[in-house]
Design a protein around this motif. Structure first.
Motif, PDB file in Angstrom:
ATOM      1  N   PHE A 144       0.812  -1.362   0.060  1.00 14.90           N
ATOM      2  CA  PHE A 144       0.252   0.305  -0.313  1.00 14.90           C
ATOM      3  C   PHE A 144       1.027   1.088   0.022  1.00 14.90           C
ATOM      4  N   THR A 145       0.691   2.351  -0.781  1.00 18.28           N
ATOM      5  CA  THR A 145       0.727   3.580  -0.769  1.00 18.28           C
ATOM      6  C   THR A 145       0.493   4.733  -0.621  1.00 18.28           C
ATOM      7  N   GLU A 146       1.166   5.486  -0.371  1.00 24.23           N
ATOM      8  CA  GLU A 146       0.080   7.189   0.419  1.00 24.23           C
ATOM      9  C   GLU A 146       1.405   7.527  -0.004  1.00 24.23           C
ATOM     10  N   HIS A 147       0.592   9.468  -0.420  1.00 21.48           N
ATOM     11  CA  HIS A 147       1.528  10.460  -0.311  1.00 21.48           C
ATOM     12  C   HIS A 147       1.344  11.376   0.670  1.00 21.48           C
ATOM     13  N   ARG A 148       2.268  12.360   1.271  1.00 23.63           N
ATOM     14  CA  ARG A 148       1.509  13.304   2.070  1.00 23.63           C
ATOM     15  C   ARG A 148       3.022  14.435   1.957  1.00 23.63           C
ATOM     16  N   ARG A 149       2.141  15.740   2.282  1.00 21.05           N
ATOM     17  CA  ARG A 149       3.504  16.676   2.122  1.00 21.05           C
ATOM     18  C   ARG A 149       3.140  17.220   2.971  1.00 21.05           C
ATOM     19  N   PHE A 150       4.639  17.310   4.127  1.00 20.61           N
ATOM     20  CA  PHE A 150       4.474  17.814   5.357  1.00 20.61           C
ATOM     21  C   PHE A 150       5.324  19.194   5.120  1.00 20.61           C
ATOM     22  N   ASP A 151       5.277  19.964   6.533  1.00 16.80           N
ATOM     23  CA  ASP A 151       5.479  21.602   6.470  1.00 16.80           C
ATOM     24  C   ASP A 151       6.497  21.624   7.169  1.00 16.80           C
ATOM     25  N   GLY A 152       7.879  23.118   7.378  1.00 13.91           N
ATOM     26  CA  GLY A 152       8.151  22.935   8.015  1.00 13.91           C
ATOM     27  C   GLY A 152       9.913  21.997   7.978  1.00 13.91           C
ATOM     28  N   ASP A 153      10.977  22.452   8.637  1.00 15.55           N
ATOM     29  CA  ASP A 153      12.330  22.855   7.879  1.00 15.55           C
ATOM     30  C   ASP A 153      12.574  21.167   7.965  1.00 15.55           C
ATOM     31  N   ARG A 154      13.748  20.631   7.916  1.00 14.60           N
ATOM     32  CA  ARG A 154      14.386  19.585   7.258  1.00 14.60           C
ATOM     33  C   ARG A 154      14.096  17.948   8.583  1.00 14.60           C
ATOM     34  N   ALA A 155      14.408  19.414   9.619  1.00 12.80           N
ATOM     35  CA  ALA A 155      14.314  17.745  11.271  1.00 12.80           C
ATOM     36  C   ALA A 155      12.556  17.948  11.402  1.00 12.80           C
ATOM     37  N   ALA A 156      11.661  18.968  10.752  1.00  8.36           N
ATOM     38  CA  ALA A 156      10.340  18.609  11.178  1.00  8.36           C
ATOM     39  C   ALA A 156      10.347  18.015  10.034  1.00  8.36           C
TER      40      ALA A 156
END
Length: 159
Positions: free
Chosen positions: A129-141
């Motif tokens: 199973f696959t899923e796409h996400r987009r996360f905000d913030g800097d590299r660590a976040a």
């Protein structure tokens, strides 16, 4: 929302109850998922191995992903995340896997695939199973959010 250590504890309970093992295939998280899993004592009862496949060559050599697949779709894509998850199970003694490939930033993003874009793959006994996400913030976040989502996704599939 559970913390990463809480997610790992729950994952350990679920996998140990089944007598099954998991593996990881990581690109943008650079081994942080495997690190979180092995943070607790006794993790060898349910954690089999982790593949850190940061380069495209490593994805091909360690997980068996055809170079043409990466060339055609890019390393950060659904087909590559799917192949990474399947490759982790195929190249380990594991029943389950989680794979991540993404752009943690601050460089490397594009209009098509901005920084924070992550594709996830979970290989289970029922399929991949696959899923796409987009996360905000800097590299660590972005990397922290990737680890939490990867573990949550695997835990949800185990349940």
């Amino acid at each position: 929302m559970p913390t990463i250590p809480q997610l790992v504890e729950q994952l350990a309970i679920e996998l140990k109850a089944r007598g099954q093992l998991m593996a990881t295939a990581e690109s943008c998280s650079g081994g942080l998922i495997a690190g979180a899993c092995t943070e607790i004592s006794g993790s060898s009862d349910w954690f089999e191995r982790g593949f850190v496949t940061y380069s495209n060559a490593a994805k091909s050599e360690l997980l068996g992903i055809p170079a043409a697949l990466i060339e055609d779709h890019g390393a950060v894509s659904e087909p590559v995340a799917r192949a990474m998850a399947a490759g982790a199970v195929a190249n380990a003694h594991a029943h389950w896997s989680v794979a991540v490939t993404g752009i943690a930033g601050p460089t490397g993003g594009s209009a098509e695939k901005p920084v924070g874009t992550v594709w996830f793959g979970w290989a289970t006994p029922e399929g991949v199973f696959t899923e796409h996400r987009r996360f905000d913030g800097d590299r660590a976040a972005v990397r922290r959010a990737t680890v939490a989502h990867a573990l949550t996704g695997l835990l949800n599939r185990l349940r």
